[in-house]
Design a protein around this motif. Structure first.
Motif, PDB file in Angstrom:
ATOM      1  N   CYS A  11       0.855  -1.181   0.000  1.00 14.10           N
ATOM      2  CA  CYS A  11       0.000   0.000   0.000  1.00 14.10           C
ATOM      3  C   CYS A  11       0.897   1.238   0.000  1.00 14.10           C
ATOM      4  N   LEU A  13      -0.016   4.370   0.595  1.00 20.80           N
ATOM      5  CA  LEU A  13      -0.630   5.550   1.206  1.00 20.80           C
ATOM      6  C   LEU A  13       0.081   6.005   2.477  1.00 20.80           C
ATOM      7  N   CYS A  15       0.268   6.217   5.694  1.00 26.55           N
ATOM      8  CA  CYS A  15      -0.325   5.546   6.849  1.00 26.55           C
ATOM      9  C   CYS A  15       0.794   4.763   7.530  1.00 26.55           C
ATOM     10  N   ASP A  17       0.841   2.054   8.917  1.00 27.18           N
ATOM     11  CA  ASP A  17       0.736   0.596   8.876  1.00 27.18           C
ATOM     12  C   ASP A  17       1.526  -0.041   7.747  1.00 27.18           C
ATOM     13  N   GLY A  18       1.812   0.690   6.700  1.00 22.55           N
ATOM     14  CA  GLY A  18       2.636   0.192   5.591  1.00 22.55           C
ATOM     15  C   GLY A  18       2.313  -1.248   5.226  1.00 22.55           C
ATOM     16  N   CYS A  19       1.088  -1.496   4.789  1.00 20.80           N
ATOM     17  CA  CYS A  19       0.649  -2.868   4.533  1.00 20.80           C
ATOM     18  C   CYS A  19       1.304  -3.474   3.297  1.00 20.80           C
ATOM     19  N   LYS A  49     -10.686   1.400   3.658  1.00 24.99           N
ATOM     20  CA  LYS A  49     -10.454   2.266   2.501  1.00 24.99           C
ATOM     21  C   LYS A  49      -9.850   1.477   1.338  1.00 24.99           C
ATOM     22  N   VAL A  50      -8.748   0.809   1.647  1.00 25.28           N
ATOM     23  CA  VAL A  50      -7.945   0.193   0.592  1.00 25.28           C
ATOM     24  C   VAL A  50      -8.575  -1.098   0.063  1.00 25.28           C
ATOM     25  N   HIS A 185      -3.705  -1.299  12.230  1.00 24.91           N
ATOM     26  CA  HIS A 185      -2.891  -2.510  12.377  1.00 24.91           C
ATOM     27  C   HIS A 185      -2.032  -2.484  13.643  1.00 24.91           C
ATOM     28  N   ILE A 580      -8.241   8.811   3.160  1.00 25.74           N
ATOM     29  CA  ILE A 580      -6.911   9.055   3.712  1.00 25.74           C
ATOM     30  C   ILE A 580      -6.431  10.358   3.105  1.00 25.74           C
TER      31      ILE A 580
HETATM   32  S1  SF4 Z   1      -4.174   0.330   6.878  1.00 24.73           S
HETATM   33 FE1  SF4 Z   1      -5.022   0.780   4.842  1.00 24.73          FE
HETATM   34  S2  SF4 Z   1      -4.123   2.758   4.294  1.00 24.73           S
HETATM   35 FE2  SF4 Z   1      -2.911   1.935   5.968  1.00 24.73          FE
HETATM   36  S3  SF4 Z   1      -1.209   0.877   4.976  1.00 24.73           S
HETATM   37 FE3  SF4 Z   1      -2.819  -0.629   5.392  1.00 24.73          FE
HETATM   38  S4  SF4 Z   1      -4.011  -0.706   3.526  1.00 24.73           S
HETATM   39 FE4  SF4 Z   1      -2.818   1.175   3.446  1.00 24.73          FE
END
Ligand code: SF4
Ligand SMILES: Nc1nc2c(c(=O)[nH]1)N[C@H]1C(S)=C(S)[C@@H](COP(=O)(O)OP(=O)(O)OC[C@H]3O[C@@H](n4cnc5c(=O)[nH]c(N)nc54)[C@H](O)[C@@H]3O)O[C@H]1N2
Ligand SMILES: Nc1nc2c(c(=O)[nH]1)N[C@H]1C(S)=C(S)[C@@H](COP(=O)(O)OP(=O)(O)OC[C@H]3O[C@@H](n4cnc5c(=O)[nH]c(N)nc54)[C@H](O)[C@@H]3O)O[C@H]1N2
Ligand SMILES: [Mo]
Length: 688
Positions: A11, A13, A15, A17-19, A49-50, A185, A580
């Motif tokens: 991801c 974005l 954020c 959490d850096g998924c 969102k994602v 997360h 976001i």
């Molecule tokens: S929580 Fe959502 S916005 Fe944040 S890194 Fe994970 S997928 Fe992206």
């Protein structure tokens, strides 16, 4: 491509959490997107969102072709042109600006749309090109810089503990952070700690969804957190619970700081913060008695005049208690600096022929209207939506309306900022380009492989800049490096965090943990300050013109009693649960769930003003106004209003909260002051 493929990605974005994600591609089309299951932070789930990212890449309002403006600036009327024509025009206009005004008249305005090291802000994408052109340097001041700077003085680094560490804490203070919305997360670590007996406290002027889940919620007046921290420390030393040995061995300037703490007895702190004295005593006592205590603070707490000092002071609590040396102890703010990639090789600041001026992201209006010598004549906005996201909206709009300004916007969607462009360039989304990511909340790298062909004629940021360099006939060969080569150069580092990490390894697995021990206790053996100790007393702060010691720097507007007569409410803006920043603000399903622009108001204020839930009010101050629907309840205290960021102007009332926000700087780093804002309201019927 035919058949089914599973492709690793991340991801992009902004954020913590850096998924890490995996895209399923069927016959060349992305058909499914899932969080990676064995990633220790992502744990198989993305977010509300994602989960809609793939459909967003195919949205009907996606920008697909380069365009030239045909209407007035701000009107949003364009005609399709070819990439050749677009780049030729930009090359010519940039060259003319450089000849007539010098390179500094170009402002490359990069936002946080992507955090990637190739396409996004972490890698300062385009920095090589800007260095060759001698463009003004864009300073990323909008988000976290005040806090990062404040922490540096105390602990010698802007990096705190990683969110994983919360798992080992016995007391967790979520301080100015709405974890369940802005970094959910991290919540499993909070939950797991709680299962083992940890007590969870939220400190936030708003009763957020995170506050509702906590064991305890304290709601200070916005911007007064550092005073609260001093009050808690006062309780701790009153009880004689400070860690004397730690203070002697690992810190500098304790005695002077101790004297300062004594200036903040709980009674006074109660007056400053609006929190009952007894509750301050109780929380101070709890901290004094609970090892380890972890504080998780994020950007929300530092968006006011004293934001830098706030982080500097909050991080003193684990200093006084010796928590920094314990797994699960310390303060978590950002983990940005733990990735020891070779940023110099990527940025190539050595290409700069002479020093260039800096222009601050939060001061776009000023930069366009008030800065001379040279004036900004060309603006290239990429991965940013300043008309909706940056402070002092009305001023920004006036600046962007300047007829003599040449504006290029590289975008995925037709944002409020796009409407002011002379040339629009369509940008790829994350499934369509390559990138490499770290995270500001954890210690894992992730590789993002391009999974599908770009929609329409979209190009990645790196490719757009390679082509622009060619159109400008630039000779520096590094401007033409491929994405893969850029990634190799970034990873080519002696830094121990990267030992064992290769591009191949990342590509094969999708993600890898930076080479740090587990549990990771970054300051178990001292601090990267000049003295090697935690510096309550900071010589560097003094030489930069700041207070030698941590303390409380009051917010500017919030505590201004004169201003309060005209503008009786302190307004804070938090993260929206469904957007976001402004990303997804145009996604129909998410917009429906978010609803109209709202303002939370206390029951007492509402009854005094005779306002009820569901009514529309104009929220205003001397800078501008926006419309919002009132939501009356106990989420905020009397005198405080709260709303969320991310509303598109053209999809709401034509302005948003940033019409009221000042572009003034916080105390450190030139940070933004979104939460240091006084407003008044009036029922909308009164507005013409
Ligand atoms: S929580 Fe959502 S916005 Fe944040 S890194 Fe994970 S997928 Fe992206
Ligand atoms: N869903 C979603 N997630 C996001 C974002 C988003 O827009 N939406 N934005 C991303 C970005 S860019 C960032 S920087 C992070 C931000 O992450 P956070 O900092 O967690 O998010 P915010 O909601 O901006 O601020 C957190 C809380 O701080 C509170 N707050 C405001 N002023 C004060 C104060 O003076 N003192 C205290 N104690 N609290 C205060 C707000 O009420 C809010 O609930 O989140 C990222 N994650
Ligand atoms: N009132 C108020 N305002 C705030 C805040 C607040 O708390 N209160 N928070 C602030 C914070 S923390 C932040 S970080 C800023 C964010 O401010 P900005 O950096 O301006 O972020 P966004 O508004 O999300 O705009 C990002 C844009 O980038 C585009 N984009 C995404 N990926 C790419 C890409 O790869 N290439 C290109 N060319 N474009 C891309 C998206 O479509 C989107 O329009 O907002 C700030 N604004
Ligand atoms: Mo941010």
């Amino acid at each position: 491509m035919s058949g089914i493929q599973k492709i690793f990605g991340a991801c992009p974005l902004d954020c913590p959490d850096g998924c890490a994600w995996q895209v399923t591609v069927e016959d060349g089309e992305a058909v499914d997107l899932k969080g990676v299951t064995d990633h220790p932070i992502t744990r198989g789930a993305l977010c509300v969102k994602v989960n809609h990212y793939l459909e967003h890449t195919k949205a009907p309002d996606r920008l697909l072709y380069p365009m030239r403006r045909i209407g007035k600036k701000g009107e949003g009327k364009f005609t399709r042109i070819s990439w050749e024509d677009a780049l030729e025009e930009i090359a010519e206009r940039f060259s003319n600006v450089i000849t007539e005004y010098g390179g500094e008249a170009i402002w490359p305005y990069q936002g946080t749309g992507s955090l990637g090291y190739l396409q996004g802000i972490q890698g300062r994408a385009g920095s090589r090109l800007w260095n060759v052109l001698g463009a003004s340097k864009h300073e990323m001041t909008i988000c976290s810089i005040a806090g990062l700077t404040g922490l540096e003085y105390l602990i010698g680094s802007s990096c705190g503990i990683a969110s994983e560490s919360l798992d080992d804490a016995r007391l967790i203070i979520l301080w100015g952070t709405n974890t369940l919305t802005s970094g959910y997360h991290q919540w499993p670590f909070v939950k797991s700690a709680r299962k083992k007996g940890a007590h969870i406290v939220v400190i936030d002027p708003v009763r957020t969804r995170t506050a509702r889940q906590a064991d305890e919620h304290l709601a200070p007046i916005p911007g007064t957190d550092a005073a609260l921290a001093m009050g808690l420390l006062h309780v701790i030393i009153d009880l004689g619970c400070e860690d004397q040995i730690y203070l002697e061995q690992e810190t500098l300037g304790w005695e002077a700081f101790r004297q300062r703490i004594l200036e903040y007895p709980p009674k006074l702190v109660a007056e400053i913060t609006g929190i009952e004295e007894q509750r301050i005593i109780e929380l101070g006592t709890r901290i004094a008695q609970t090892r380890p205590t972890a504080i998780r603070a994020s950007q929300g707490v530092q968006r006011h005049a004293g934001g830098g000092m706030t982080l500097r002071t909050l991080a003193c609590i684990p200093g006084v208690m010796g928590d920094w040396r314990l797994p699960g102890g310390g303060l978590s703010y950002s983990t940005d600096g733990y990735f020891g990639g070779n940023r110099d090789a990527l940025f190539r600041d050595d290409l700069l022929k002479s020093k260039v001026r800096k222009l601050s992201m939060t001061r776009l209006g000023e930069g366009l209207l008030d800065v001379n010598d040279p004036p900004v004549k060309a603006l290239l906005v990429y991965a940013a939506n300043p008309v909706a996201s940056s402070p002092n909206q009305e001023k920004i709009k006036r600046g962007l309306a300047r007829e003599d300004l040449f504006t290029v916007v590289m975008e995925q969607f037709s944002t409020d900022t796009v409407d002011y462009a002379d040339i629009v360039l369509p940008a790829t989304m994350q499934t369509e380009h390559t990138d490499l990511h770290d995270s500001y909340g954890h210690l894992y790298l992730a590789w993002n492989e391009a999974a599908v062909e770009p929609q329409g004629e979209c190009l990645s940021t790196t490719e757009t800049f390679r082509r622009l360099a060619k159109h400008m006939s630039l000779k520096e060969s590094c401007l033409y490096d491929t994405d893969e080569s850029l990634a190799e150069q970034l990873l080519d580092s002696e830094h121990s965090s990267l030992s064992g990490i290769t591009l191949k390894g990342l590509r094969d697995k999708g993600w890898m943990r930076l080479n740090y021990p587990k549990p990771f206790v970054p300051y178990a053996d001292g601090f990267p300050t000049p003295s090697g100790k935690l510096e309550f007393f900071s010589e560097r702060a003094v030489s930069d013109g700041y207070d030698s010691l941590p303390g409380f720097t009051p917010p500017k507007e919030v505590l201004d009693v004169c201003l309060a007569k005209k503008y009786p409410f302190a307004l804070v803006t938090g993260a929206s649960h469904y957007f976001i920043n402004t990303i997804f603000g145009n996604h129909e399903g998410l917009r429906k769930r978010e609803g109209e622009s709202k303002i939370m108001m206390n029951i007492e204020d509402a009854s005094l003003l005779n306002v009820t839930t569901g009514q529309t009010v104009r929220v205003f101050n001397q800078r501008g106004s926006f419309l919002a629907e009132v939501n009356v309840g106990d989420q905020v205290a009397k005198g405080v209003l709260a709303t969320t960021k991310g509303m598109w102007l053209k999809l709401s009332s034509g302005t948003n909260v940033n019409a009221t926000v000042d572009e003034r700087d916080a105390d450190m780093g030139g940070g933004a002051v979104f939460g240091d804002n006084r407003v008044n309201i009036e029922l909308c019927e009164k507005v013409k």
